[in-house]
Design a protein around this motif. Structure first.
Motif, short mmCIF file in Angstrom:
data_model
loop_
_atom_site.label_atom_id
_atom_site.label_comp_id
_atom_site.label_asym_id
_atom_site.label_seq_id
_atom_site.Cartn_x
_atom_site.Cartn_y
_atom_site.Cartn_z
N ARG A 308 6.17 -0.78 10.79
CA ARG A 308 4.80 -1.31 10.67
C ARG A 308 4.47 -1.71 9.23
NH1 ARG A 308 1.26 0.58 15.36
NH2 ARG A 308 -0.49 0.72 13.93
N ASP A 309 5.44 -2.30 8.55
CA ASP A 309 5.22 -2.85 7.22
C ASP A 309 4.76 -1.80 6.21
OD1 ASP A 309 5.57 -5.09 5.72
OD2 ASP A 309 3.52 -5.83 5.95
N VAL A 310 5.17 -0.56 6.40
CA VAL A 310 4.66 0.53 5.58
C VAL A 310 5.09 0.37 4.11
CG1 VAL A 310 6.58 2.14 6.02
CG2 VAL A 310 4.33 3.05 5.52
N ARG A 311 6.23 -0.25 3.86
CA ARG A 311 6.68 -0.39 2.47
C ARG A 311 5.79 -1.34 1.68
NH1 ARG A 311 12.96 -0.39 4.36
NH2 ARG A 311 13.33 1.81 4.07
N THR A 312 5.28 -2.37 2.34
CA THR A 312 4.34 -3.27 1.67
C THR A 312 3.02 -2.54 1.43
OG1 THR A 312 5.35 -5.15 2.75
CG2 THR A 312 3.12 -5.47 1.89
N LEU A 313 2.57 -1.78 2.43
CA LEU A 313 1.29 -1.07 2.31
C LEU A 313 1.34 -0.03 1.18
CD1 LEU A 313 0.51 -0.57 6.11
CD2 LEU A 313 -0.63 -2.14 4.52
N VAL A 314 2.41 0.74 1.11
CA VAL A 314 2.47 1.77 0.06
C VAL A 314 2.64 1.14 -1.33
CG1 VAL A 314 3.33 3.63 1.53
CG2 VAL A 314 4.95 2.21 0.30
N SER A 315 3.29 -0.01 -1.40
CA SER A 315 3.48 -0.66 -2.70
C SER A 315 2.15 -1.07 -3.31
CB SER A 315 4.40 -1.88 -2.57
OG SER A 315 5.70 -1.46 -2.21
N SER A 316 1.17 -1.39 -2.49
CA SER A 316 -0.12 -1.80 -3.02
C SER A 316 -1.00 -0.61 -3.41
CB SER A 316 -0.85 -2.68 -2.00
OG SER A 316 -1.12 -1.91 -0.85
N ARG A 317 -0.53 0.63 -3.22
CA ARG A 317 -1.29 1.82 -3.65
C ARG A 317 -1.31 1.96 -5.17
NH1 ARG A 317 -1.85 6.22 -0.05
NH2 ARG A 317 -1.97 7.50 -1.94
N GLY A 428 10.37 -12.02 -8.91
CA GLY A 428 9.42 -12.84 -9.67
C GLY A 428 8.13 -13.12 -8.93
N ASP A 429 8.19 -13.14 -7.59
CA ASP A 429 6.99 -13.47 -6.81
C ASP A 429 6.28 -12.22 -6.29
OD1 ASP A 429 8.89 -12.62 -5.06
OD2 ASP A 429 8.61 -14.24 -3.61
N CYS A 430 6.54 -11.03 -6.91
CA CYS A 430 5.93 -9.79 -6.41
C CYS A 430 4.41 -9.84 -6.54
CB CYS A 430 6.46 -8.59 -7.20
SG CYS A 430 5.65 -7.05 -6.74
N SER A 431 3.72 -9.51 -5.44
CA SER A 431 2.25 -9.52 -5.47
C SER A 431 1.70 -8.11 -5.28
CB SER A 431 1.73 -10.44 -4.36
OG SER A 431 2.26 -10.01 -3.12
N SER A 432 2.57 -7.08 -5.28
CA SER A 432 2.10 -5.72 -5.00
C SER A 432 1.60 -4.99 -6.24
CB SER A 432 3.24 -4.90 -4.39
OG SER A 432 3.69 -5.48 -3.20
N VAL A 433 2.26 -5.21 -7.39
CA VAL A 433 1.96 -4.42 -8.58
C VAL A 433 0.72 -4.98 -9.29
CG1 VAL A 433 2.86 -3.61 -10.79
CG2 VAL A 433 4.38 -3.79 -8.82
N ARG A 434 -0.27 -4.12 -9.52
CA ARG A 434 -1.53 -4.53 -10.15
C ARG A 434 -1.41 -4.40 -11.67
NH1 ARG A 434 -5.56 -3.63 -6.29
NH2 ARG A 434 -7.02 -4.58 -7.74
N GLY A 435 -2.45 -4.82 -12.38
CA GLY A 435 -2.46 -4.80 -13.83
C GLY A 435 -2.51 -3.38 -14.39
N ALA A 436 -2.28 -3.28 -15.73
CA ALA A 436 -2.18 -1.97 -16.38
C ALA A 436 -3.48 -1.17 -16.23
CB ALA A 436 -1.82 -2.16 -17.85
N ARG A 437 -4.64 -1.81 -16.27
CA ARG A 437 -5.91 -1.07 -16.19
C ARG A 437 -6.04 -0.37 -14.85
NH1 ARG A 437 -11.25 -4.29 -17.56
NH2 ARG A 437 -12.12 -2.64 -16.29
N VAL A 438 -5.72 -1.09 -13.80
CA VAL A 438 -5.81 -0.49 -12.45
C VAL A 438 -4.82 0.66 -12.33
CG1 VAL A 438 -5.47 -0.90 -9.98
CG2 VAL A 438 -6.61 -2.63 -11.40
#
Ligand SMILES: [Zn+2]
Length: 455
Positions: A308-317, A428-438
Motif C-alpha cells: 500500500r505504498d507505505v515506503r512513499t508514505l513513511v518517506s514524507s514523514r 534527482g527527482d526525489c520529492s519526499s525529502v523536505r527542507g532543513a527547517r522542516v
C-alpha cells in the motif's frame, strides 16, 4: 484415522514449505537427518542456550528429521521461554514440535549418534562433526573444529545469537551441496573475518526511545526476538494489518502453526503474536495509512513493510532517523540507514534496488510461473533483523552516523567475503525529502535533536 493424519501432514508441509521452495526454486531435501550436539559448557550458560534455541528454532522450520543431543538436558532454562518450559531439554522439545507437529525429532540424550550433517555447540563437543559454532563477545564463529566461546557477558548474547544463524545457514547449504567455509562475522560492526570487531564486552539493554515499527512480518518478528533476548527499554508502537499464515512459519522466529490457525481454528493477528513476547509494545491492527497512531512523533522509525505504498508514505514523514532491514535473492540480508537530509530516503533506496544489477529485496521470485514476492529463509529474516537490532544498539550508544556508509549487506551464499558496505543517494527527482527547517523542527521533538549525526 491414519489417512487423515497423513493427509494433514502432506497439506502442512505443502503450505508451510511453499515459500522455502519458491526461494530456492528447487525441492529441498527436508528429510535428510541433521543432528545438533551441545556440550555442558553451552547447556549451562545463557549464551550457549541462546545459540541452541535459536539454531533449532530455524532448523525445525526447514528440516523434518533432527537429533538434538544435550550433555545436560536437565539444565535450568536461562533464556526467555517460547513454550513455557523450565528445563532446557523440555523447552527445546516443545519448541521443535510446536514449530513442526509432524517432524521426527529426538531430543535429550547426550549419546545420540551424529547424522551425516551435524553441528556442535560448546568447547567440549564430540569430534568429527561437520560444523562447530563459537563466539567471542559480538563475534560469531563457524568452524570445522570445536571452537568454544569467551567469557559470558551481555555482548556474548549478540555473538551466540549470530552464531546460530551461521549454523543454520551452513546446515542448509551442506544439505543442498553448496560450498561453504569457516568464517567469523560480527554482530557489532557487521564485518566478517579479519575485519570482524567483537565490540565492547558489556552492552546495555536497547533503548532508542519511542519507536515505531511499521510492519509485523518475519523481519519484525526477528527484531522483537532479538530485543527480547538482548533486553529492551524502548517503547514500541507496532502497526500491521495481517494475520499469520502457515507459510509465514517457514522463517519467522516467533510465528507458529497454532498462530496460523493450524489445523482448523482462526488465525491470530501478527501484532498480537509479536506483542505477547515483549513488554512495552502497543499493537495496532491496521494498515499504516489507516492507523491514527501513525500521525504521532517517534524517536526511531523502523520500516519493515512494503504494501500500500507505505515506503512513499513513511518517506514524507521526515523523521530524523529511519531504518529498514530487508532480505533478498542470493541469500542476502541487509540493513539500511536513512538519516534525514544526509542519506537517501526509503522510497529512493527501494526503487534503486529494484534494478536487476543489485538483485535485492524487491525482486520477485517465480516458481512454476507463480510470482512470490515475500519468500525468504529463516536465517535471512533473522539476520536482517539482527543487523537492525545491532544498529539500534549503536544508535543508542552514539556509535552511529560517523561515516558515509548507509547500507550494510550480508551475502550468505558467497564463498568469499560475506559483508559489504555501500552508500546510496536520493534520485534527482526525489520529492519526499523536505527542507532543513522542516527536518530540524521534526527532529526537535525527538531525543535525537542534538545528536552529532544530525549536524
Ligand atoms: Zn528520496
Amino acid at each position: 484415522m491414519r489417512d487423515l493424519v497423513t493427509a494433514n501432514r502432506e497439506r502442512f508441509y505443502q503450505e508451510r514449505d511453499s515459500r522455502t521452495e519458491s526461494y530456492l526454486q528447487a525441492r529441498f531435501p527436508a528429510r535428510t537427518p541433521v543432528s545438533v550436539h551441545v556440550s555442558a559448557d553451552a547447556c549451562e550458560t545463557r549464551a550457549g542456550q541462546l545459540a541452541l534455541v535459536t539454531l533449532v528454532n530455524q532448523l525445525a522450520r526447514i528440516h523434518q528429521e533432527m537429533r538434538i543431543a544435550l550433555a545436560t538436558p536437565g539444565a535450568e532454562l536461562l533464556v526467555p521461554s517460547l513454550c513455557g518450559a523450565c528445563a532446557l531439554a523440555d523447552e527445546v522439545g516443545r519448541l521443535v514440535h510446536r514449530i513442526d507437529p509432524y517432524g521426527r525429532f529426538d531430543v535429550g540424550s547426550p549419546d545420540l549418534e551424529p547424522c551425516a550433517i551435524s553441528i556442535g555447540i560448546g568447547e567440549y563437543c564430540r569430534s568429527s562433526l561437520a560444523w562447530y559454532l563459537g563466539w567471542d563477545s559480538s563475534n560469531a564463529r563457524l568452524d570445522t573444529k570445536s571452537c568454544g566461546f569467551g567469557r559470558e557477558s551481555s555482548a556474548s548474547l549478540r555473538g551466540s545469537g549470530l552464531a546460530a544463524l551461521l549454523g543454520a545457514t551452513a546446515i542448509m547449504k551442506t544439505a543442498l551441496g553448496m560450498k561453504t567455509r569457516p568464517m567469523v562475522l560480527s554482530a557489532w560492526n557487521l564485518a566478517s573475518d579479519l575485519a570482524a570487531d567483537p565490540g565492547p564486552a558489556e552492552l546495555p539493554e536497547i533503548d532508542v526511545g519511542r519507536g515505531l515499527m511499521v510492519g509485523g512480518g518475519a523481519v519484525a518478528a526477528g527484531v522483537i526476538y532479538w530485543l527480547m533476548q538482548w533486553g529492551n527499554r524502548s517503547s514500541w508502537t507496532l502497526i500491521d494489518h495481517d494475520t499469520v499464515a502457515l507459510h509465514n512459519t517457514n522463517r519467522a522466529l516467533l510465528f507458529f502453526p497454532d498462530d496460523a490457525g493450524w489445523p482448523n481454528h482462526e488465525a491470530r493477528t501478527k501484532v498480537d503474536c509479536l506483542h505477547r513476547h515483549l513488554a512495552d509494545v502497543a499493537p495496532v491492527h491496521a494498515w499504516y495509512d489507516e492507523a491514527v497512531e501513525a500521525g504521532d512523533i517517534f524517536d526511531t522509525v523502523l520500516v519493515l513493510a512494503n504494501e500500500r505504498d507505505v515506503r512513499t508514505l513513511v518517506s514524507s514523514r521526515n523523521d530524523p532517523i529511519q531504518l529498514q532491514a530487508t532480505t533478498g535473492q542470493s541469500w542476502l540480508s541487509q540493513v539500511h540507514r536513512h538519516i534525514a537530509g544526509r542519506d537517501d530516503c526509503v522510497r529512493c533506496r527501494m526503487s534503486d534496488i529494484r534494478t536487476p544489477r543489485l538483485r535485492c529485496a524487491e525482486a520477485t521470485i517465480r516458481v512454476d510461473g507463480t510470482p512470490v514476492a515475500d519468500a525468504a529463509l529463516p536465517f535471512l529474516s533473522a539476520g536482517a533483523a539482527l543487523m537492525l537490532a545491532s544498529t539500534l544498539q549503536r544508535l543508542q550508544l552514539g556509535e552511529f552516523g560517523a561515516d558515509r556508509t548507509n547500507r550494510w549487506s550480508w551475502d550468505f551464499a558467497s564463498g568469499h567475503r560475506v559483508h559489504t558496505a555501500s552508500y546510496c543517494e536520493c534520485r534527482g527527482d526525489c520529492s519526499s525529502v523536505r527542507g532543513a527547517r522542516v527536518r530540524r523542527a521534526v527532529a526537535g521533538m525527538t531525543r535525537w535533536a542534538d545528536a552529532p549525526w544530525m549536524r
